[in-house]
Design an enzyme around this catalytic site. Structure first.
Site: not given
Length: 247
Positions: A93, A129, A193
């Protein structure tokens, strides 16, 4: 054999349980009798990164990236040396973003990157997002994997000329691109993640193999002793079924 890992900015870039990646690498090495050293590096500490087999930089929010960027940029030559000498780099990320040209954060501030690669990251429009479960199909060094994880990023990474994989479910590098991550043989970078490695033991072993290869150039991925990953693979299959990727 032994494996030396440096975890960069462990006290700043550790979003969504990224420390689990380090725990998995340690356990899978120890289960094979591979001695593993995991050192940490934070702002202002001196270290020769080229002495390590694997460099790891996890995820962090905009604030954390702003805090560390000056220190990271000061290490550019040393990171370049490490990569040239065969150190393998794993980026999650925010770490992924910072190895590119730049990152425009949610406050429209420009964070200059290390500029190792051509990609750059803009912020999503109107606070939008990329959030949720993600699954990708990837072919890395001739090995085909289905990889699962969790993504939560406003950044839209573009101009990626060597992607990690094709998105099966979720977003990946950007809202519309349907490609995820970056891989060039020396660096594996992803928005996934979860953390990434506990959910994907085959990727954990691939990272271990790439790290060992620095000082053991003749080693092959299949030389790693097989481990019992029944529970991990069942959990992955259950997730793929829930996402309607496996029937």
């Amino acid at each position: 054999m032994d494996l030396k890992i440096c975890w960069l900015y462990h006290d700043i870039m550790d979003l969504y349980g990224d420390k689990g990646n380090m725990l998995v690498l340690r356990k899978r090495c120890e289960d094979r009798g591979i001695q593993v050293i995991i050192d940490t590096l934070s702002i202002g500490q001196e270290c020769d990164l080229s002495s390590y087999d694997i460099l790891f930089l996890g995820g962090g929010a905009d604030k954390e990236q702003m805090i560390l960027i000056s220190d990271l940029l000061a290490r550019k030559d040393n990171i370049q040396k490490a990569m040239e000498e065969g150190s393998f780099v794993l980026l999650i990320c925010g770490g992924y973003q910072l190895f590119g040209q730049y990152y425009i954060n949610a406050h429209h501030e420009k964070i200059e990157g290390l500029k190792f690669f051509d990609y750059y990251t803009d912020t999503g429009e109107n606070g939008r997002r990329c959030i949720g479960d993600i699954a990708i199909s990837c072919d890395i060094d001739g090995n085909t994997y289905t990889v699962v994880g969790f993504e939560n990023h406003g950044g839209q990474t573009k101009n990626v000329n060597s992607t990690l994989g094709k998105v099966l479910h979720g977003f990946g590098n950007s809202f519309e691109g349907k490609q995820e991550g970056f891989y060039n043989g020396k660096v594996l970078a992803t928005y996934m993640h979860g953390p990434l490695l506990p959910k994907n033991p085959e990727i954990a072993d691939f990272v271990i193999y790439k790290g060992l290869k620095k000082r053991n150039p003749n080693i092959r991925l299949q030389d790693l002793q097989p481990l019992d990953d029944t529970l991990e693979l069942k959990a992955k299959q259950a997730m793929l079924k829930r996402l309607n990727i496996l029937k």
